[in-house]
Design an enzyme around this catalytic site. Structure first.
Site, PDB file in Angstrom:
ATOM      1  N   GLN A   1       5.181  75.665  31.622  1.00  0.00           N
ATOM      2  CA  GLN A   1       5.545  76.447  32.810  1.00  0.00           C
ATOM      3  C   GLN A   1       6.487  75.642  33.703  1.00  0.00           C
ATOM      4  O   GLN A   1       6.109  74.598  34.224  1.00  0.00           O
ATOM      5  CB  GLN A   1       4.274  76.819  33.587  1.00  0.00           C
ATOM      6  N   GLY A   2       7.711  76.126  33.898  1.00  0.00           N
ATOM      7  CA  GLY A   2       8.707  75.445  34.727  1.00  0.00           C
ATOM      8  C   GLY A   2       8.802  76.047  36.115  1.00  0.00           C
ATOM      9  O   GLY A   2       9.753  76.781  36.408  1.00  0.00           O
ATOM     10  N   TYR A   3       7.833  75.749  36.946  1.00  0.00           N
ATOM     11  CA  TYR A   3       7.809  76.261  38.320  1.00  0.00           C
ATOM     12  C   TYR A   3       8.086  75.141  39.339  1.00  0.00           C
ATOM     13  O   TYR A   3       9.113  75.114  39.997  1.00  0.00           O
ATOM     14  CB  TYR A   3       6.455  76.906  38.633  1.00  0.00           C
ATOM     15  N   SER A   4       7.139  74.223  39.482  1.00  0.00           N
ATOM     16  CA  SER A   4       7.189  73.232  40.562  1.00  0.00           C
ATOM     17  C   SER A   4       8.391  72.313  40.435  1.00  0.00           C
ATOM     18  O   SER A   4       8.848  71.975  39.339  1.00  0.00           O
ATOM     19  CB  SER A   4       5.910  72.390  40.573  1.00  0.00           C
TER      20      SER A   4
ATOM     21  N   SER B   1       2.806  70.746  32.820  1.00  0.00           N
ATOM     22  CA  SER B   1       1.741  70.450  31.868  1.00  0.00           C
ATOM     23  C   SER B   1       2.191  70.742  30.434  1.00  0.00           C
ATOM     24  O   SER B   1       2.750  71.804  30.153  1.00  0.00           O
ATOM     25  CB  SER B   1       0.499  71.277  32.189  1.00  0.00           C
TER      26      SER B   1
ATOM     27  N   GLU C   1      -3.222  84.290  35.645  1.00  0.00           N
ATOM     28  CA  GLU C   1      -3.753  82.946  35.431  1.00  0.00           C
ATOM     29  C   GLU C   1      -5.268  82.893  35.510  1.00  0.00           C
ATOM     30  O   GLU C   1      -5.892  81.992  34.967  1.00  0.00           O
ATOM     31  CB  GLU C   1      -3.143  82.000  36.462  1.00  0.00           C
TER      32      GLU C   1
ATOM     33  N   SER D   1      -2.525  75.082  45.521  1.00  0.00           N
ATOM     34  CA  SER D   1      -3.369  74.163  46.293  1.00  0.00           C
ATOM     35  C   SER D   1      -4.370  74.935  47.152  1.00  0.00           C
ATOM     36  O   SER D   1      -4.191  76.122  47.448  1.00  0.00           O
ATOM     37  CB  SER D   1      -2.497  73.277  47.184  1.00  0.00           C
TER      38      SER D   1
ATOM     39  N   GLU E   1      -4.871  74.679  50.244  1.00  0.00           N
ATOM     40  CA  GLU E   1      -4.248  75.131  51.492  1.00  0.00           C
ATOM     41  C   GLU E   1      -3.534  76.470  51.287  1.00  0.00           C
ATOM     42  O   GLU E   1      -3.648  77.390  52.106  1.00  0.00           O
ATOM     43  CB  GLU E   1      -3.258  74.077  52.004  1.00  0.00           C
TER      44      GLU E   1
END
Length: 398
Positions: free
Chosen positions: A149-152, A184, A267, A381, A383
């Site tokens: 997964q190429g998100y962050s 990951s 997810e 997260s 938050e």
């Protein structure tokens, strides 16, 4: 307060507890079938695969686990909820939960195809063209192709709309430049779904596209990131003019934000109850250790152990309450709850070991402590989950 004799009971899930499913014996029938098949296969050629992998241990037996993934696919035990046209069983939620529970109960190896089956596969089913479905779904179901997964990004973690990785169309291909981080399993993946900016000058969630990118092309570099556990299951990924076909955009160009949010919605599903069987196993180990070290005689620690036991029971009930095909923003409640609980369990695991838990090579309980620190960060997260609950569930202002 009396300490439980063991972890919470390893309950099966009755069909009647699932919202939106008809009463009957379908789930119990599949449960028995799955249990028998797993016991037979994990006692034969794949006996050495039992218990391999998992959070903080993804380096264990990758080739064996990949062979197991293909074995699952050949036997029809992957992608149970997918339509039959694409190799699934169109299984009900009850059936899917039954399989995930039996899989965890059998101590089967951690799945190497989880991102493909659980994230990108359902997203392709929802947004993909017929050509994309025919190209990408069969290799996922067979266990042949693995995904990441190429998100962050360094400047776009929880604030995902701040992505800077860009792509432009050139000669019938998307040319991608930028960096992704905390990716990951990128070091073993064949493909990556990449959220990137395809409209120059666009801001926030506008002008983003969702591209499917092969990992073996020139211009793709993967650099492992060493974790507290000493292993490297996630990575930095650099795109330096990497290319993918123009047709490998999922959804319309510029509509990437909507597609990316749909992926996140997939997810948290039926596998959650299987995950909790693993949690019960860990808690039982912590309780056993507390008795062995004498930590169970400490009233404060004993109270924490009992509280953890009760909270895990609540976690299960909450998961059942929210188990439906599209849980919506309420799914953030479940993610916030289990990740904070698991982090506390890791701290408790260290506490019951005493000073012995601070020296020597990391054992099972110390790995639990070290890796569970990440639970409240990845997949959204704590938050961010609190913000989602406040704004989208409770209707509070931003």
């Amino acid at each position: 307060m009396t300490l439980p004799e063991q972890g919470p009971p390893d309950r099966s899930l009755p069909e009647s507890t699932l919202p939106g499913t008809a009463a009957g014996d379908a789930a119990s029938g599949l449960r028995a079938q799955a249990r028998a098949w797993l016991e037979e296969q994990l006692s034969g050629a794949f006996a050495h695969a039992r218990g391999l992998g998992g959070p903080g241990r993804e380096h264990e037996g990758h080739e064996l686990r990949h062979a197991w993934e293909r074995h699952l696919g050949k036997a029809g035990w992957t992608c149970l909820g997918w339509p039959e046209r694409y190799g699934g069983r169109a299984a009900s939620l009850a059936d899917q939960v039954a399989f995930h529970e039996e899989y965890a109960r059998a101590d089967a190896p951690a799945r190497v195809g989880l991102i493909g089956e659980g994230l990108i596969g359902p997203t392709i089913l929802e947004f993909g063209t017929d050509e994309q479905k025919d190209r990408f779904l069969p290799p996922i179901r067979r266990g042949d192709e693995l995904w990441c997964q190429g998100y962050s990004e360094p400047e776009a973690g929880s604030d995902l709309a701040n992505v800077r990785t860009s792509a432009r169309l050139e000669g019938g291909e998307w040319v991608i430049t930028g960096q992704k981080v905390w990716t990951s399993l990128a070091h073993v993946a064949n493909w990556c779904f990449v959220l990137c900016r395809t409209e120059p000058g666009s801001r926030r969630h506008h002008g983003l596209s969702y591209l499917l990118v092969p990992m073996d092309r020139p211009g793709v570099e993967v650099r492992p990131i060493v974790q507290l556990t000493g292993t490297s299951e996630f990575n930095e990924v650099f795109f330096d003019g990497a290319r993918t076909a123009a047709a490998n955009v999922l959804g319309a160009p510029g509509d990437g934000w909507r597609v990316a949010m749909a992926t996140l919605g997939h997810e948290r599903g039926a596998s959650t109850l299987g995950q909790q069987i693993g949690f019960r196993r860990e808690l039982a180990k912590v309780i056993e250790t507390a008795r062995r070290t004498g930590a169970a005689d400490d009233p404060v620690l004993r109270d924490r152990l009992v509280q953890s036991w009760l909270e895990l029971e609540i976690m299960r009930l909450n998961a059942l309450r929210m188990l439906r095909p599209d849980p919506g923003p309420e799914a953030s409640i479940a993610k916030l709850y289990w990740s904070e609980w698991h982090r506390r369990l890791g701290e408790l695991a260290q506490a019951v070991q005493g000073r012995a838990g601070l020296v020597g090579e990391p054992d099972e309980l110390r790995r639990l402590y070290l890796f569970s620190r990440a639970d409240t960060i990845y997949a959204g997260s704590s938050e961010i989950q609190r913000n989602i609950i406040a704004e989208r569930t409770l209707g509070l202002p931003r």
